[in-house]
Design a protein around this motif. Structure first.
Motif, PDB file in Angstrom:
ATOM      1  N   ILE A  41      26.302  57.145  47.754  1.00 46.32           N
ATOM      2  CA  ILE A  41      24.628  57.267  46.816  1.00 46.32           C
ATOM      3  C   ILE A  41      25.231  57.740  45.722  1.00 46.32           C
ATOM      4  CG2 ILE A  41      22.575  57.640  46.569  1.00 46.32           C
ATOM      5  CD1 ILE A  41      22.352  57.310  50.078  1.00 46.32           C
ATOM      6  N   GLY A  42      25.787  58.557  45.892  1.00 44.66           N
ATOM      7  CA  GLY A  42      26.197  59.433  44.230  1.00 44.66           C
ATOM      8  C   GLY A  42      27.034  58.559  43.723  1.00 44.66           C
ATOM      9  N   ALA A  43      27.946  58.389  44.591  1.00 41.20           N
ATOM     10  CA  ALA A  43      29.035  57.784  43.262  1.00 41.20           C
ATOM     11  C   ALA A  43      28.706  56.249  42.660  1.00 41.20           C
ATOM     12  CB  ALA A  43      30.307  57.042  43.890  1.00 41.20           C
ATOM     13  N   VAL A  44      27.898  55.336  43.432  1.00 35.55           N
ATOM     14  CA  VAL A  44      27.294  54.208  42.858  1.00 35.55           C
ATOM     15  C   VAL A  44      25.944  54.964  41.878  1.00 35.55           C
ATOM     16  CG1 VAL A  44      25.480  52.408  43.261  1.00 35.55           C
ATOM     17  CG2 VAL A  44      27.935  52.813  45.256  1.00 35.55           C
ATOM     18  N   LEU A  45      25.144  55.261  42.188  1.00 31.43           N
ATOM     19  CA  LEU A  45      24.133  55.692  41.293  1.00 31.43           C
ATOM     20  C   LEU A  45      24.072  57.066  40.302  1.00 31.43           C
ATOM     21  CD1 LEU A  45      20.857  56.202  43.603  1.00 31.43           C
ATOM     22  CD2 LEU A  45      22.107  53.590  42.222  1.00 31.43           C
ATOM     23  N   GLY A  46      25.350  58.322  40.627  1.00 31.36           N
ATOM     24  CA  GLY A  46      25.111  59.063  40.361  1.00 31.36           C
ATOM     25  C   GLY A  46      26.822  58.549  38.824  1.00 31.36           C
ATOM     26  N   VAL A  47      28.017  57.599  39.057  1.00 26.51           N
ATOM     27  CA  VAL A  47      28.640  58.123  37.878  1.00 26.51           C
ATOM     28  C   VAL A  47      29.609  56.526  37.596  1.00 26.51           C
ATOM     29  CG1 VAL A  47      29.827  60.057  38.850  1.00 26.51           C
ATOM     30  CG2 VAL A  47      30.338  58.229  40.161  1.00 26.51           C
ATOM     31  N   GLY A  48      28.337  55.231  38.394  1.00 22.26           N
ATOM     32  CA  GLY A  48      28.112  54.356  38.064  1.00 22.26           C
ATOM     33  C   GLY A  48      29.483  53.823  39.080  1.00 22.26           C
ATOM     34  N   TYR A  49      29.942  53.882  39.877  1.00 23.91           N
ATOM     35  CA  TYR A  49      31.072  52.987  40.956  1.00 23.91           C
ATOM     36  C   TYR A  49      30.536  51.712  41.183  1.00 23.91           C
ATOM     37  CZ  TYR A  49      34.980  52.784  44.411  1.00 23.91           C
ATOM     38  OH  TYR A  49      35.962  52.509  44.729  1.00 23.91           O
ATOM     39  N   PRO A  50      30.875  50.649  41.390  1.00 18.21           N
ATOM     40  CA  PRO A  50      30.635  49.468  41.169  1.00 18.21           C
ATOM     41  C   PRO A  50      29.589  48.924  42.910  1.00 18.21           C
ATOM     42  CG  PRO A  50      32.901  49.686  41.184  1.00 18.21           C
ATOM     43  CD  PRO A  50      33.131  51.158  41.032  1.00 18.21           C
ATOM     44  N   ARG A  51      28.639  48.956  42.431  1.00 16.38           N
ATOM     45  CA  ARG A  51      27.810  48.204  43.758  1.00 16.38           C
ATOM     46  C   ARG A  51      28.037  47.046  44.603  1.00 16.38           C
ATOM     47  NH1 ARG A  51      21.972  49.174  41.839  1.00 16.38           N
ATOM     48  NH2 ARG A  51      22.286  50.545  40.473  1.00 16.38           N
ATOM     49  N   TRP A  52      29.189  47.069  44.454  1.00 14.78           N
ATOM     50  CA  TRP A  52      29.753  45.451  45.608  1.00 14.78           C
ATOM     51  C   TRP A  52      30.525  46.166  46.073  1.00 14.78           C
ATOM     52  CZ3 TRP A  52      35.380  45.090  46.203  1.00 14.78           C
ATOM     53  CH2 TRP A  52      35.676  45.060  44.866  1.00 14.78           C
ATOM     54  N   THR A  53      30.724  47.907  46.064  1.00 18.45           N
ATOM     55  CA  THR A  53      31.256  48.274  46.544  1.00 18.45           C
ATOM     56  C   THR A  53      31.252  49.339  48.315  1.00 18.45           C
ATOM     57  OG1 THR A  53      32.296  50.338  45.833  1.00 18.45           O
ATOM     58  CG2 THR A  53      33.548  48.881  45.424  1.00 18.45           C
ATOM     59  N   GLY A  54      29.695  49.084  47.617  1.00 14.35           N
ATOM     60  CA  GLY A  54      29.024  50.917  48.651  1.00 14.35           C
ATOM     61  C   GLY A  54      29.477  51.559  48.337  1.00 14.35           C
ATOM     62  N   GLY A  55      30.104  51.661  47.397  1.00 15.09           N
ATOM     63  CA  GLY A  55      30.082  53.196  47.186  1.00 15.09           C
ATOM     64  C   GLY A  55      31.975  53.477  47.692  1.00 15.09           C
ATOM     65  N   PRO A  56      32.548  54.808  47.270  1.00 11.79           N
ATOM     66  CA  PRO A  56      33.928  54.988  47.584  1.00 11.79           C
ATOM     67  C   PRO A  56      34.213  54.692  48.888  1.00 11.79           C
ATOM     68  CG  PRO A  56      33.057  56.227  46.676  1.00 11.79           C
ATOM     69  CD  PRO A  56      31.406  55.663  46.368  1.00 11.79           C
ATOM     70  N   LEU A  57      33.579  55.579  50.140  1.00 10.15           N
ATOM     71  CA  LEU A  57      33.781  55.561  50.783  1.00 10.15           C
ATOM     72  C   LEU A  57      33.600  53.858  52.006  1.00 10.15           C
ATOM     73  CD1 LEU A  57      32.997  59.370  51.841  1.00 10.15           C
ATOM     74  CD2 LEU A  57      35.134  58.143  51.195  1.00 10.15           C
ATOM     75  N   GLN A  58      32.715  53.736  51.506  1.00 11.46           N
ATOM     76  CA  GLN A  58      32.318  52.269  51.849  1.00 11.46           C
ATOM     77  C   GLN A  58      33.492  51.402  51.825  1.00 11.46           C
ATOM     78  OE1 GLN A  58      29.679  51.451  54.254  1.00 11.46           O
ATOM     79  NE2 GLN A  58      31.228  50.161  54.217  1.00 11.46           N
ATOM     80  N   TYR A  59      34.468  51.620  50.437  1.00 10.73           N
ATOM     81  CA  TYR A  59      34.789  50.492  49.775  1.00 10.73           C
ATOM     82  C   TYR A  59      36.466  50.614  50.803  1.00 10.73           C
ATOM     83  CZ  TYR A  59      38.663  48.966  46.393  1.00 10.73           C
ATOM     84  OH  TYR A  59      39.397  48.152  46.763  1.00 10.73           O
ATOM     85  N   ILE A  60      36.454  51.756  51.169  1.00 10.69           N
ATOM     86  CA  ILE A  60      37.745  52.981  51.847  1.00 10.69           C
ATOM     87  C   ILE A  60      37.556  51.691  53.347  1.00 10.69           C
ATOM     88  CG2 ILE A  60      38.832  54.022  53.702  1.00 10.69           C
ATOM     89  CD1 ILE A  60      38.574  55.619  50.845  1.00 10.69           C
ATOM     90  N   ASP A  61      36.291  51.899  53.809  1.00 13.31           N
ATOM     91  CA  ASP A  61      36.389  51.141  55.085  1.00 13.31           C
ATOM     92  C   ASP A  61      36.356  49.266  54.993  1.00 13.31           C
ATOM     93  OD1 ASP A  61      35.668  53.225  56.342  1.00 13.31           O
ATOM     94  OD2 ASP A  61      33.097  53.379  56.376  1.00 13.31           O
ATOM     95  N   MET A  62      35.488  48.969  54.345  1.00 18.63           N
ATOM     96  CA  MET A  62      36.167  47.736  53.364  1.00 18.63           C
ATOM     97  C   MET A  62      37.332  47.378  53.705  1.00 18.63           C
ATOM     98  SD  MET A  62      34.245  45.165  50.825  1.00 18.63           S
ATOM     99  CE  MET A  62      34.919  46.671  49.302  1.00 18.63           C
ATOM    100  N   ILE A  63      38.127  47.669  53.744  1.00 15.15           N
ATOM    101  CA  ILE A  63      39.514  47.482  53.018  1.00 15.15           C
ATOM    102  C   ILE A  63      40.959  47.691  54.636  1.00 15.15           C
ATOM    103  CG2 ILE A  63      41.880  47.909  52.323  1.00 15.15           C
ATOM    104  CD1 ILE A  63      40.712  48.862  49.799  1.00 15.15           C
ATOM    105  N   GLY A  64      39.407  49.240  54.271  1.00 18.16           N
ATOM    106  CA  GLY A  64      40.046  49.348  56.250  1.00 18.16           C
ATOM    107  C   GLY A  64      41.379  50.706  55.884  1.00 18.16           C
ATOM    108  N   SER A  65      41.455  52.041  56.264  1.00 15.87           N
ATOM    109  CA  SER A  65      41.704  53.385  56.062  1.00 15.87           C
ATOM    110  C   SER A  65      42.996  53.337  56.770  1.00 15.87           C
ATOM    111  CB  SER A  65      40.853  54.093  57.428  1.00 15.87           C
ATOM    112  OG  SER A  65      41.450  54.084  58.614  1.00 15.87           O
TER     113      SER A  65
END
Length: 101
Positions: A41-65
């Protein structure tokens, strides 16, 4: 290390998204943030991390750790240690674990 050929757009996209995701892992590992939800939430709303990723840790989950850690290692070999996967991510990659439920 053998790397997959990538076009310039994919390479830049990975570098931008991965460096921020790796910093989020480091913040979680060092207890600067308390949860993956806070990081996302902080990355998406605070620093503009791309919303389509769900955030940086969700992005890792999407790719697979495991796949994320391998790609981060490739980026580290090509662009420096700042892309090296943190210990927390390496441990998670062993079981292909997730940050988010």
């Amino acid at each position: 290390m053998l790397t997959m050929p990538r076009n310039a757009h994919e390479e830049l996209s990975d570098r931008f998204l991965f460096i921020q995701a790796l910093e989020a892992v480091r913040c979680l590992e060092e207890k600067i943030i308390e949860s993956s939800r806070d990081a996302n939430i902080g990355a998406v709303l605070g620093v503009g991390y791309p919303r389509w990723t769900g955030g940086p840790l969700q992005y890792i989950d999407m790719i697979g750790s495991r796949a994320f850690a391998l790609r981060a290692s490739e980026l580290a070999a090509n662009y420096g240690d700042r892309f090296s996967p943190p210990r927390m991510l390496v441990r998670m990659a062993e079981g292909d674990d997730r940050f988010c439920a």
